[in-house]
Enzyme design. Structure first.
Site, mmCIF file in Angstrom:
data_model
loop_
_atom_site.group_PDB
_atom_site.id
_atom_site.type_symbol
_atom_site.label_atom_id
_atom_site.label_comp_id
_atom_site.label_asym_id
_atom_site.label_seq_id
_atom_site.Cartn_x
_atom_site.Cartn_y
_atom_site.Cartn_z
ATOM 1 N N ASP A 198 0.851 -1.189 0.000
ATOM 2 C CA ASP A 198 0.000 0.000 0.000
ATOM 3 C C ASP A 198 0.889 1.242 0.000
ATOM 4 O OD1 ASP A 198 -2.859 1.125 0.466
ATOM 5 O OD2 ASP A 198 -1.621 2.151 1.962
ATOM 6 N N ASN A 206 -2.579 12.697 -3.800
ATOM 7 C CA ASN A 206 -3.552 13.134 -4.811
ATOM 8 C C ASN A 206 -4.061 14.537 -4.516
ATOM 9 O OD1 ASN A 206 -3.757 11.161 -6.794
ATOM 10 N ND2 ASN A 206 -5.199 9.916 -5.620
ATOM 11 N N HIS A 211 -4.936 14.422 -9.440
ATOM 12 C CA HIS A 211 -5.172 13.028 -9.817
ATOM 13 C C HIS A 211 -4.345 12.582 -11.018
ATOM 14 C CE1 HIS A 211 -8.326 11.993 -6.953
ATOM 15 N NE2 HIS A 211 -8.779 13.234 -7.106
ATOM 16 N N ASP A 215 -2.098 9.360 -10.961
ATOM 17 C CA ASP A 215 -2.101 8.258 -11.931
ATOM 18 C C ASP A 215 -0.686 7.956 -12.420
ATOM 19 O OD1 ASP A 215 -4.813 8.093 -11.687
ATOM 20 O OD2 ASP A 215 -5.290 9.092 -13.592
ATOM 21 N N GLU A 242 -4.548 2.328 -4.491
ATOM 22 C CA GLU A 242 -3.092 2.431 -4.393
ATOM 23 C C GLU A 242 -2.466 1.154 -3.835
ATOM 24 O OE1 GLU A 242 -4.750 4.225 -0.535
ATOM 25 O OE2 GLU A 242 -5.311 4.034 -2.646
#
Length: 329
Positions: A198, A206, A211, A215, A242
């Protein structure tokens, strides 16, 4: 449309060719022997080129190689196996005719030739050849469609198993592989390790960078941890959001911890800035490792979902201990 006429008699060749030419069959090729026919058909040539022949009209009685043997040789060639052969013979004994059919001939014409009979046999043979060619073309189309369908199915299957953002296997593919490797581990009495990863504080990443940057971050992490794996049987997949998961067949717990640590280091080596992280100013990740040992009788009641739950517990321990670390359950 080409018709090959094979006859050692010049007179007979001329008669046959004249009848055919006068009735619209202008593309005729007369040869005087079986060997000349073989040469024209390029039977001994390894090149791709072969003349386009729709029908062979051949005398049975010829010197050196007779019509029956010539027919067998021609029919043995894959390129000409569907070309009709009409035998011309003065011997109409049943046994002789049966031998002609056994050699591969589709029909015969007795000598002396009669125009009406010759044309009727030729039309019938050419009609058959056209039907055969049409069938073969249809079969080829079907084969092409089947290949395209198989390719489309493979492409669809691949797309269904790949995460659209990161380009690595998705959760669905991971579930399939985990079940398969679980069964293999039990069958072969081998260990199976699972790593759950994680990214630390990814929500704040973010929020800070947007975002699109998030990504791009996920793509870089996926690439980095994928490169850690060295064996074809190992699998890293995007588990969701994630989170990433890795399946390590035939790997014990120390081996799983070793690979998890390599993944953690691969992520920190990216040096991706994360100024709002409360643990580090670069992007980091926490990892949990769980191992199934088939040899351990206490694990016999475990299932793949339980192994995944154990990896999640180990991940929780890593987060609780300060993140950016590897823990085992």
């Amino acid at each position: 449309m080409a018709i090959l006429i094979v006859d050692d008699s010049k007179f007979s060749r001329s008669v046959t060719e004249s009848i055919l030419n006068l009735n619209g069959y202008h593309n005729t090729v007369p040869v005087a022997s079986a060997r000349q026919a073989f040469a024209y058909l390029r039977l001994d040539d390894v090149s791709e080129y072969r003349p386009d022949i729709d029908l062979i009209v051949m005398d049975i009685i010829m010197p050196e190689i007779d019509g029956m043997e010539a027919c067998r040789i021609i029919k043995a060639n894959t390129y000409y196996k569907d070309v009709p052969v009409i035998m011309i013979t003065a011997n109409t004994e049943v046994q002789r005719i049966e031998q002609a059919f056994a050699a591969g001939a589709m029909d015969y014409i007795p000598k002396p030739l009669h125009e009406i009979e010759l044309l009727a046999r030729v039309r019938s043979a050419l009609k058959l050849k056209k039907e055969i060619d049409g069938r073969k073309a249809h079969e080829q189309q079907l084969l092409t469609l089947m290949r395209e369908l198989e390719q489309a199915k493979e492409q669809f299957k691949r797309l269904c198993s790949i995460d659209g953002l990161t380009g690595i296997p998705n959760r669905r593919h991971f579930d399939e592989v985990l079940t398969k490797e679980w069964r293999r581990a039990k069958r072969n009495n081998q260990p199976l390790s699972l790593i759950l990863l994680d990214i630390d504080c990814f929500k704040s990443y973010n929020d800070t960078y947007g975002h699109l940057s998030g990504d791009d971050c996920l793509k870089q992490v996926a690439q980095a941890i994928s490169q850690v794996l060295a064996r074809p049987g190992d699998l890293v997949a995007r588990y969701g959001g994630e989170e990433f998961v890795t399946v390590l067949p035939a790997t014990d717990n120390p081996g799983g911890l070793f690979m998890a640590e390599k993944m953690r280091c691969a992520i920190t080596s990216l040096q991706i800035p994360h100024i709002d992280s409360v643990f580090s100013k670069i992007l980091t990740a926490s990892l949990g490792v769980a191992t199934f040992l088939a040899a351990d009788k206490s694990n016999l009641l475990l299932n793949p979902e339980e192994l995944l739950r154990m990896a999640d517990e180990a991940l929780y321990k890593a987060k609780k201990a300060g993140r950016n670390r590897v823990c085992s359950c």
